[in-house]
Motif scaffolding. Structure first.
Motif, PDB file in Angstrom:
ATOM      1  N   THR A  40      -2.424  -4.998 -14.827  1.00 32.63           N
ATOM      2  CA  THR A  40      -3.284  -5.034 -13.641  1.00 32.63           C
ATOM      3  C   THR A  40      -2.592  -4.334 -12.487  1.00 32.63           C
ATOM      4  OG1 THR A  40      -4.530  -6.442 -12.114  1.00 32.63           O
ATOM      5  CG2 THR A  40      -2.411  -7.273 -12.852  1.00 32.63           C
ATOM      6  N   PRO A  41      -3.338  -3.582 -11.681  1.00 33.86           N
ATOM      7  CA  PRO A  41      -2.752  -3.004 -10.473  1.00 33.86           C
ATOM      8  C   PRO A  41      -2.893  -3.949  -9.281  1.00 33.86           C
ATOM      9  CG  PRO A  41      -4.877  -2.006 -10.889  1.00 33.86           C
ATOM     10  CD  PRO A  41      -4.668  -3.045 -11.953  1.00 33.86           C
ATOM     11  N   ALA A  42      -1.891  -4.820  -9.101  1.00 37.56           N
ATOM     12  CA  ALA A  42      -1.740  -5.666  -7.909  1.00 37.56           C
ATOM     13  C   ALA A  42      -2.741  -6.807  -7.813  1.00 37.56           C
ATOM     14  CB  ALA A  42      -1.800  -4.821  -6.631  1.00 37.56           C
ATOM     15  N   MET A  43      -3.405  -7.160  -8.920  1.00 34.51           N
ATOM     16  CA  MET A  43      -4.391  -8.239  -8.858  1.00 34.51           C
ATOM     17  C   MET A  43      -4.143  -9.317  -9.920  1.00 34.51           C
ATOM     18  SD  MET A  43      -6.495  -7.907  -6.397  1.00 34.51           S
ATOM     19  CE  MET A  43      -6.889  -6.664  -5.167  1.00 34.51           C
ATOM     20  N   GLY A  64       1.069  -8.163  -0.667  1.00 36.27           N
ATOM     21  CA  GLY A  64      -0.257  -7.606  -0.436  1.00 36.27           C
ATOM     22  C   GLY A  64      -1.228  -8.783  -0.503  1.00 36.27           C
ATOM     23  N   ILE A  65      -1.991  -8.851  -1.585  1.00 39.14           N
ATOM     24  CA  ILE A  65      -2.749 -10.061  -1.874  1.00 39.14           C
ATOM     25  C   ILE A  65      -1.852 -10.999  -2.685  1.00 39.14           C
ATOM     26  CG2 ILE A  65      -4.760 -10.978  -3.091  1.00 39.14           C
ATOM     27  CD1 ILE A  65      -6.242  -8.427  -2.330  1.00 39.14           C
ATOM     28  N   SER A  70       0.817  -1.221   0.000  1.00 36.30           N
ATOM     29  CA  SER A  70       0.000   0.000   0.000  1.00 36.30           C
ATOM     30  C   SER A  70       0.845   1.263   0.000  1.00 36.30           C
ATOM     31  CB  SER A  70      -0.919   0.005   1.228  1.00 36.30           C
ATOM     32  OG  SER A  70      -1.873  -1.011   1.149  1.00 36.30           O
ATOM     33  N   ILE A  71       2.003   1.228   0.651  1.00 32.95           N
ATOM     34  CA  ILE A  71       2.804   2.452   0.765  1.00 32.95           C
ATOM     35  C   ILE A  71       3.429   2.833  -0.573  1.00 32.95           C
ATOM     36  CG2 ILE A  71       5.089   1.523   1.362  1.00 32.95           C
ATOM     37  CD1 ILE A  71       5.121   3.684   3.632  1.00 32.95           C
ATOM     38  N   ALA A  72       3.439   1.899  -1.521  1.00 36.15           N
ATOM     39  CA  ALA A  72       3.973   2.211  -2.843  1.00 36.15           C
ATOM     40  C   ALA A  72       2.996   3.012  -3.686  1.00 36.15           C
ATOM     41  CB  ALA A  72       4.344   0.921  -3.569  1.00 36.15           C
TER      42      ALA A  72
END
Length: 595
Positions: free
Chosen positions: A309-312, A180-181, A150-152
């Protein structure tokens, strides 16, 4: 639980009565309590297990709720909820009328800020800290707990940038577990790894450069080390930053070893940790897998196709393309704004870009959709997973606003497939040379066709842009549906005696609307009913009303969909019942309108 320490803890004030030496026992009991309940009731597991020691230490050292504690995203807040008055109701977590799976201000005074999306904690805590200073509350503590994924995100850096030039009494705790996930990505992840390994620890510390009092990294699963450091930081004024390292899934062997799967594992055996495998035989495919398998198939034949995709990668199933074609599929981290404009940049160079973002997360990149994509009429293909009601994640995650917030944007095509066959066909059509952007919205969960992959995969049909489809004839009423909620209509009509009076039209294109079909419908039928799994304000039904007003059709029009309120958590079926768009409610509505 009568002989345990946890059974005597209702609120943090009870926790603070214990000796510090007893805290590891509290942590173990809290971990076991979460495992026991989540194994049966389901929910987010790994994130909460990783921060048990930190959770206990924070409530032990700080005077919550007077001191304000904010959990970024909130996946990791189960321990917090149990220690703050919700132990006896925790088994209702994420269930209809039960407690929320995320911190929520209306639920508890200990939930200082409602969360569900990432990277909001630092800005919110800084706002509270500045307000406290203005009110003369100079001893009040404001703590933001944020993960390394999240901090990124840009907003977190915006908050850090501002906080560093204030005298706000702010403590940012970086919960660094490298995931993260899905596993964290990017240069910042590499930097944090170097810090953890003893490199860049004293020199070139970017957090110190932002004028924070930096300490760490320390072992966040070492109760006494965390308590000691929090007590030290409690006495220091101004912006502070504590870097802790934790293990996601700590305390459950399988959850530590497979952190992606055990983020939200479903039902599992509390003792062995083994997940109860559900048979997928004769089940329809997940919509996310239809996307993931189709885009890989297309990309193997068309070298211009890119996936973003953003992180998914797991949740979207872009992972299939990332494994097979890693040079053309990108996980950009929790950075929806960047994902959209990155896609726009690629589109200017002739690439065919499928940008897969959950519907609720595209809200975070609204300006980029308008300014960087639509204004320049760049043919980015937005694939909006988890559109509509998503179930137990609740109000923060329902994808019910996308039709309304996209429909007003010039140049934007909006398409909602009726089933997985139509989803693969529109994914195929989108790469044939569209001259403008398109948003393809599809739901969480499974489709309608058990044999999809065996019988239909790879057999594509080009879809005509803006065309509606007549699915059923009728003499009195026309039901107009968009997207997969149309399957509820199909089932409901098959169950009622007056079905010969009710016609059914599938409008996969919310924009552009099939106006020729609408003219025919309004000329022929006495009553019109629209149905969507999006908000009734500004959605598909509103578009039909606008058409009727523009062309002076004076008909009886009923709009069905998600009412003008934030819908809480429950199963998708329960929430459809609440919104009166489930099969039984539709049967009643269609029957009554037929009279």
């Amino acid at each position: 639980m009568s002989n345990t320490l946890l059974s005597s803890i209702y609120y943090p004030s009870d926790l603070r009565k214990l000796d510090e030496e007893q805290l590891p026992q509290v942590a173990q009991e809290l971990r076991d309590f979460i495992i026991d309940i989540v194994s049966v009731k389901e929910g987010h597991l790994g994130a909460s297990l990783g921060v048990i020691e930190l959770t206990v230490a924070l409530h032990y050292v700080f005077n919550t709720p007077d001191d304000l504690l904010i959990w970024d995203v909130g996946h990791q807040a189960y321990g917090h909820k149990i220690l703050t008055g919700r132990r006896e109701t925790f088994d209702t977590n994420r269930q209809l009328k039960g407690i929320s799976g995320f911190p929520k201000r209306s639920e508890s005074e200990y939930d200082a800020f409602g969360v569900g999306h990432s990277s909001t904690s630092i800005s919110a805590a800084l706002g509270m800290a500045i307000a406290s200073n203005l009110k003369g509350e100079f001893n009040k503590q404001h703590i933001a707990v944020i993960g390394d994924a999240s901090i990124a995100s840009g907003m977190a850096f915006e908050g850090l940038n501002h906080a560093g030039v204030t005298d706000a009494n702010l403590l940012v705790i970086l919960n660094d577990n490298a995931i993260g996930i899905d596993p964290s990505v990017g240069a910042l992840k590499n930097y944090l790894t170097a810090v953890k390994n003893g490199k860049n620890h004293k020199q070139n510390n970017m957090i110190k450069s932002l004028n924070f009092d930096y300490s760490g990294p320390i072992d966040g699963n070492d109760m006494f080390a965390v308590v000691k450091e929090l007590k030290r930081l409690q006495k220091i004024k101004g912006p502070k930053f504590l870097h802790i390292t934790t293990i996601k899934g700590k305390g459950l062997k399988q959850a530590e070893e497979d952190q992606v799967k055990y983020h939200a594992p479903g039902k599992f055996d509390a003792k062995s940790g083994e997940i109860h495998i559900k048979s997928e035989e004769n089940l329809a495919p997940k919509y996310q897998d239809v996307f993931g398998l189709t885009i890989l198939y297309l990309a193997l034949k068309n070298e211009k196709i890119i996936g973003i995709t953003p992180a998914m990668p797991s949740g979207s199933s872009l992972k299939f393309m990332m494994e097979a074609l890693p040079q053309r599929a990108f996980d950009v981290g929790i950075a929806e704004q960047h994902a959209v404009t990155l896609a726009a940049g690629m589109a200017t160079q002739g690439m065919i870009v499928y940008c897969n973002i959950y519907s609720t997360f595209l809200q975070r990149a609204y300006d980029q959709v308008i300014h960087d994509v639509a204004l320049q009429n760049l043919p980015v293909i937005f694939c909006l997973d988890r559109a509509g009601l998503v179930g137990e994640d609740g109000a923060t995650h329902h994808g019910v606003y996308d039709i309304a917030y996209l429909r007003c944007i010039p140049n934007m095509i909006i398409y909602a497939p009726l089933n997985e066959l139509e989803l693969q066909n529109i994914l195929y059509t989108a790469q044939l040379g569209l001259a403008q952007p398109i948003a393809i919205r599809y739901p969480r969960g499974r489709g309608q066709i058990p044999g999809w992959q065996k019988e239909h995969f790879g057999h594509y049909k080009e879809i005509k842009i803006g065309k509606a489809n007549k699915l059923r004839s009728g003499s009195k009423i026309a039901v107009l549906s968009t997207g997969t909620i149309g399957n509820n209509v199909i089932t409901a009509l098959s169950n009622i005696e007056t079905s010969d009076l009710v016609a059914h039209y599938d409008f996969p294109f919310v924009k552009p609307l099939d106006e020729n079909q609408l003219h025919a419908i309004f000329s022929h039928y006495e009553k019109i009913i629209t149905i969507e799994d999006g908000t009734v304000k500004g959605g598909f039904g509103s578009a039909v009303l606008e058409f009727a007003a523009e062309h002076d059709y004076k008909k009886n029009i009923t709009i069905l969909g998600v009412p003008d309120e934030f819908i809480e958590h429950g199963t998708v079926f329960e929430l459809q019942q609440y919104c009166k768009i489930d099969v039984k409610n539709l049967e009643t509505i269609f029957s009554s309108k037929s009279k």
